[in-house]
Design a protein around this motif. Structure first.
Motif, PDB file in Angstrom:
ATOM      1  N   THR B 112      -2.991  45.034  -4.269  1.00 26.30           N
ATOM      2  CA  THR B 112      -4.162  44.235  -3.923  1.00 26.30           C
ATOM      3  C   THR B 112      -5.287  44.576  -4.889  1.00 26.30           C
ATOM      4  O   THR B 112      -5.475  45.721  -5.261  1.00 26.30           O
ATOM      5  CB  THR B 112      -4.609  44.577  -2.489  1.00 26.30           C
ATOM      6  N   GLU B 196      -1.832  33.512  -8.553  1.00 24.76           N
ATOM      7  CA  GLU B 196      -1.973  32.901  -7.238  1.00 24.76           C
ATOM      8  C   GLU B 196      -1.162  33.625  -6.181  1.00 24.76           C
ATOM      9  O   GLU B 196      -1.525  33.632  -5.014  1.00 24.76           O
ATOM     10  CB  GLU B 196      -1.558  31.429  -7.288  1.00 24.76           C
ATOM     11  N   SER B 198      -0.882  36.727  -5.985  1.00 21.90           N
ATOM     12  CA  SER B 198      -1.426  38.057  -5.714  1.00 21.90           C
ATOM     13  C   SER B 198      -2.539  37.964  -4.678  1.00 21.90           C
ATOM     14  O   SER B 198      -3.141  36.918  -4.467  1.00 21.90           O
ATOM     15  CB  SER B 198      -1.977  38.667  -6.995  1.00 21.90           C
ATOM     16  N   ASN B 199      -2.792  39.108  -4.078  1.00 25.02           N
ATOM     17  CA  ASN B 199      -3.822  39.208  -3.061  1.00 25.02           C
ATOM     18  C   ASN B 199      -5.042  39.852  -3.713  1.00 25.02           C
ATOM     19  O   ASN B 199      -4.990  41.004  -4.118  1.00 25.02           O
ATOM     20  CB  ASN B 199      -3.293  40.078  -1.917  1.00 25.02           C
ATOM     21  N   TRP B 200      -6.121  39.109  -3.877  1.00 24.43           N
ATOM     22  CA  TRP B 200      -7.275  39.711  -4.533  1.00 24.43           C
ATOM     23  C   TRP B 200      -8.567  39.325  -3.827  1.00 24.43           C
ATOM     24  O   TRP B 200      -8.657  38.293  -3.164  1.00 24.43           O
ATOM     25  CB  TRP B 200      -7.335  39.296  -6.003  1.00 24.43           C
ATOM     26  N   HIS B 201      -9.566  40.198  -3.974  1.00 27.24           N
ATOM     27  CA  HIS B 201     -10.890  39.968  -3.400  1.00 27.24           C
ATOM     28  C   HIS B 201     -11.897  40.083  -4.515  1.00 27.24           C
ATOM     29  O   HIS B 201     -11.825  40.980  -5.341  1.00 27.24           O
ATOM     30  CB  HIS B 201     -11.210  41.021  -2.340  1.00 27.24           C
ATOM     31  N   GLU B 238      -7.953  45.888   5.712  1.00 29.95           N
ATOM     32  CA  GLU B 238      -6.576  45.760   5.255  1.00 29.95           C
ATOM     33  C   GLU B 238      -5.788  47.042   5.441  1.00 29.95           C
ATOM     34  O   GLU B 238      -4.655  47.140   4.993  1.00 29.95           O
ATOM     35  CB  GLU B 238      -6.572  45.362   3.774  1.00 29.95           C
ATOM     36  N   GLN B 249      -0.644  49.500   6.152  1.00 30.93           N
ATOM     37  CA  GLN B 249      -0.622  49.073   4.769  1.00 30.93           C
ATOM     38  C   GLN B 249       0.255  50.003   3.960  1.00 30.93           C
ATOM     39  O   GLN B 249       0.137  51.213   4.043  1.00 30.93           O
ATOM     40  CB  GLN B 249      -2.062  49.114   4.228  1.00 30.93           C
ATOM     41  N   ASN B 251       0.502  49.559   0.529  1.00 32.30           N
ATOM     42  CA  ASN B 251       0.208  49.061  -0.792  1.00 32.30           C
ATOM     43  C   ASN B 251      -1.012  49.789  -1.337  1.00 32.30           C
ATOM     44  O   ASN B 251      -1.723  50.482  -0.623  1.00 32.30           O
ATOM     45  CB  ASN B 251      -0.059  47.548  -0.714  1.00 32.30           C
TER      46      ASN B 251
END
Lengths: 274, 386
Positions: B112, B196, B198-201, B238, B249, B251
Motif C-alpha cells: 500500500t 490501478e 494498487s492500493n494508494w492514498h 488499515e 493487515q 502488508n
C-alpha cells in the motif's frame, strides 16, 4: 555490560560508586553502545533503574540487552526497570487528549516552559517503596538522549533544570521528616554537534560537563572511517573534592565494537595494525 | 536465545524473530505472529509478506528501496519501521528519481502506498513512475552494459555488475512475484493497469489544508499536523499497527513524503535562520518515527537540506532519521566539466546507517560512491577518482 570497559573504569556491579552523574557524549560517531553498557551494568548490580528512552523503541534495547546478558522484559515485570518509551508515548500524547498530565506533555504545547511532568514521572518511578525490605540497592536514572529534548522544542535551560531536579531527587532525597539518603546514580547521553553550531546543544553539553563526575566521550577518528577501529573513547574523571593533583584524570582508548562486546586498546595498538 | 541470529538459515532467523514477538510488545522490527487473531492456533505462523525479506544479521524485516545497488549499500535493504531521508541535490533532478523508484517498488510488490506532496498531485506522481524491467529484457540490458566498458576499472565494475546479474538469473517469472528488488526503466512509464490495481492514498497539501478537519492542538505547522493525522489515520484504519480488531493487515505501508521542510509545507526553515517554527520539522520527524516504529511501514522523505539556513537543524534532522543518503549532482558545479568525472552525474553519500537491535551496523567499506543515470538505469558505482 562490557567487561573491558568495567576494567578501564575500575568498577564492577558489586562495588560501583554511588551518588554520581555520568555524562556520555558522542561526536561524529554513535555512542549508544555506552548506553547499553550502563543499562546492563546497573541491572546486573540489582539497582532500580528508570530508563527514559526517547530515541529508540523498547524492543531495540531489549534485543541488545539479551546479547549483553540481561532481560529487560523480566526486569520490567519484576519492577526493577521502569521504562518510558518516548516514541510510543509521543504518539499517544499527540493524537489523544490526555486526562492526567503525561510525561511528554510538552509536545502538545506550543511554548512549553519546563519538563516538570517528566520530572514527576521520574520521581514517582524511583520513589522507595515502603515494603520494609530493601529489594534494590540504589536507584539509577538513565536518559537516552537529552539532545532529543532540544529538538522537541525545549530550551537548554529547561533541560538543565530538569537534570538539576533529578539530581537533587535521585542523588539525595528528604523523606517526610527523615533524612533519607538515596544516593542514586544518573547517566545521560548528549550528542556533541561539533561544528554544526548548535548553540543550545553546546550550552547543555558544557553545563552538564561541569556537573558530572565522570565523562565518557566517544569520538570518531580524526582520520575518518576505519574498519578495525570504530572510534576513540576519552574517559575523564572529575573529582572536585580531591586535591588539585588528583582532581581530573583523563584517559584515551580506541575501541572496536563487535557483536556482543567492545574491545578497547591503547591508541595505535589495534590488533589489526600490529 | 532469540537474539542470536547472526548465522543460520533464513527460516531459523525468522522463526526466532517471531518467537520474541509473541512474548513482547509488537513492533515492526519483528515478524508478528497472529496476535490479533483467534487463539486456537498453537503457535505463531510464519506469514511471509510479499516484497520483504529478513536481514541476514538479525532477522529484521527489510524492504527494497527500489534500487538494488542502494539496498546493498544499506546492508540488504531498508528496515521496516524506519525512515530513509534523501538529502536532495541542488536542482532536485535526481532525488525525485529515488523517490519514484521507492514507490514503484511498492506497486510491483503489492504494498500500500501513501504519497504526500505539497507541490504535485500524488496522482500525477504515480503516473510518472518508471516501468519495471522484466526478466529477459533485464539480463540483456546488463550484458550490453557490461561489454561497453573497456576501461581499466572494468574488472571491478564487472564484479559489481556480476552481483547484480545474479539477481535476475535466480528468479524467473512475472515481475510482481517473490523477487526482492527490481530494476526499472526510467524512460518508460509504469503500465496503467498496475497503478490501478494498487492500493494508494494521496495527500496533496493544498487540498487538505483548506478542509476543516478538527485539528488537535500540537504546535506544529498546520501542514505537518494534518499530514501526521492522515498517516496515523491510514495506519489505524488499515490495520498496519495491529491495533484495529477488525482489520488484520499482512502488508507493508510505503510512505513517501516529497520536499519536506520546503516553504510549500508552510515551514520557514529554508527561508530564515531563526524562524518561529524552528522545532516544527524535528517534532514532526519524532512523532513520525513513533508511528513507524509501531507499524508495518517504511518511509522515504526527500528534503532540501541544502536550503536549510540553520546547520543545527540539519544535524538534528539527521539524528532523528534512520538512514540518511545525500545526493550531490555535478550540474552547475565545476565538476561537470572535469574530465575525471565525465562518466558520472553526481556523488552519492551514505551519511548514516542505523544500528537497529544491534551494537554494530553493516557499513560499507567504500565511502566514495558516484551515481549515473546510464541510458535507462540508475546505477551506483565506486568512484576511483577521488
Amino acid at each position: 555490560m562490557f567487561v573491558e570497559l568495567n576494567n578501564l573504569l575500575n568498577t564492577t556491579p558489586d562495588r560501583a560508586e554511588q551518588g554520581k552523574l555520568t555524562l556520555l557524549c558522542d561526536a561524529k560517531t554513535d555512542g549508544s553502545f555506552l548506553v547499553h553498557h550502563f543499562l546492563s551494568f546497573y541491572l546486573k548490580a540489582n539497582c532500580k533503574v528508570c530508563f527514559v528512552a526517547l530515541i529508540q523503541s523498547f524492543s531495540h534495547y531489549s534485543i541488545v540487552g539479551q546479547k549483553l546478558g540481561v532481560s529487560l522484559t523480566m526486569a520490567r515485570e519484576r519492577g526493577q526497570l521502569v521504562f518510558l518509551e518516548g516514541l510510543k508515548s509521543a504518539v499517544d500524547v499527540v493524537f489523544q487528549a490526555q486526562k492526567e498530565p503525561h510525561p511528554l506533555q510538552f509536545l502538545r504545547e506550543a511554548n512549553a516552559g519546563n519538563l516538570k511532568p517528566l520530572f514527576e514521572f521520574v520521581r514517582e518511578a524511583l520513589k522507595p517503596v515502603d515494603s520494609g525490605e530493601a529489594r534494590w540497592t540504589y536507584p539509577v536514572l538513565l536518559v537516552d538522549d537529552l539532545s532529543v529534548l532540544l529538538s522537541l522544542g525545549m530550551g537548554a535551560v529547561a533541560v538543565l533544570d530538569f537534570i538539576h531536579y533529578c539530581r537533587a531527587t535521585v542523588c539525595w532525597e528528604l523523606k517526610a521528616s527523615i533524612l533519607y539518603l538515596m544516593q542514586g546514580n544518573m547517566v545521560v547521553l548528549v550528542h556533541d554537534s561539533g561544528d554544526a553550531e548548535d548553540e543550545e546543544n553546546d550550552i547543555l553539553l558544557n553545563g552538564l560537563s561541569h556537573q558530572s563526575h565522570l565523562i565518557l566521550r566517544a569520538e570518531g577518528l580524526a582520520t575518518g572511517f576505519c574498519r578495525d577501529v570504530h572510534g576513540q573513547l576519552r574517559i575523564l574523571w572529575r573529582r572536585p573534592s580531591q586535591p588539585a593533583v588528583h582532581r581530573d584524570q583523563s584517559f584515551t582508548y580506541q575501541y572496536k565494537i563487535q557483536d556482543k562486546s567492545v574491545s578497547f586498546f591503547a591508541k595505535g595498538m589495534s590488533p589489526a595494525v600490529l | 536465545m532469540a537474539a542470536v541470529a547472526t548465522c543460520g538459515s533464513v527460516a531459523a532467523s525468522t522463526g526466532s524473530a517471531v518467537a520474541t514477538a509473541s512474548k513482547s510488545n509488537v513492533t515492526s522490527f519483528q515478524r508478528r505472529g497472529p496476535r490479533a487473531s483467534v487463539t486456537n492456533d498453537s503457535g505463531p505462523r510464519l506469514v511471509s509478506i510479499a516484497g520483504t525479506r529478513p536481514s541476514v544479521r538479525n532477522g529484521q524485516l527489510l524492504v527494497s528501496t527500489g534500487l538494488p545497488a542502494l539496498d546493498q549499500l544499506l546492508g540488504g535493504g531498508l528496515a521496516v519501521g524506519t525512515v530513509l531521508l534523501i538529502e536532495e541535490d541542488k536542482y532536485n533532478i535526481y532525488s525525485p528519481l529515488l523517490f519514484k523508484y521507492f514507490l514503484a517498488e511498492g506497486i510491483v510488490n503489492g504494498h500500500t502506498l501513501l504519497v504526500a506532496s505539497a507541490k504535485e498531485d500524488p496522482a500525477n506522481i504515480l503516473q510518472e513512475l518508471p516501468a519495471p524491467l522484466l526478466d529477459d529484457k533485464c539480463k540483456k540490458e546488463f550484458d550490453e552494459d557490461v561489454y561497453n566498458h573497456k576501461t581499466p576499472e572494468s574488472n571491478i565494475k564487472m564484479k559489481i555488475a556480476w552481483r547484480y546479474q545474479l539477481l535476475p538469473k535466480m528468479e524467473i517469472g512475472p515481475v510482481s512475484s517473490s523477487r526482492f528488488g527490481h530494476y526499472y526503466d526510467a524512460s518508460k512509464r509504469m503500465p496503467q493497469e498496475l497503478i490501478e490495481a494498487s492500493n494508494w492514498h494521496g495527500f496533496f497539501l493544498p487540498e487538505k489544508i483548506s478542509s476543516t478537519l478538527k485539528v488537535e492542538p500540537c504546535s506544529l505547522t498546520p501542514g505537518y499536523t494534518k499530514l501526521l493525522q492522515f498517516i496515523q489515520n491510514i495506519i489505524y484504519e488499515e490495520g498496519f499497527d495491529g491495533s484495529n480488531p477488525q482489520k488484520k493487515q499482512r502488508n507493508i505501508l510505503r510512505i513517501g513524503i516529497q520536499n519536506l521542510g520546503s516553504p510549500l509545507w508552510g515551514d520557514d526553515i529554508c527561508c530564515a535562520e531563526n524562524g518561529g517554527n524552528s522545532h516544527s520539522l524535528t517534532k514532526f520527524l519524532y512523532v513520525l518515527r513513533g508511528l513507524l516504529r509501531t507499524s508495518l511501514s517504511a518511509c522515504i522523505i526527500t528534503m532540501p537540506t541544502h536550503l536549510i539556513q540553520n546547520k543545527a537543524i540539519i544535524a538534528r534532522v539527521t539524528t532523528l532519521s534512520d538512514v540518511v543518503v545525500g545526493l550531490e549532482s555535478f550540474i552547475g558545479s565545476e565538476r561537470e566539466t572535469n574530465p575525471l568525472y565525465k562518466d558520472y552525474h553526481g556523488l552519492i553519500h551514505i551519511r548514516q546507517i542505523p544500528r537497529l537491535n544491534n551494537l554494530i551496523c553493516d557499513e560499507s567499506d567504500v565511502k566514495d560512491l558516484a551515481f549515473k543515470l546510464k541510458r535507462k538505469l540508475f546505477t551506483i558505482e565506486v568512484d576511483f577518482i577521488s
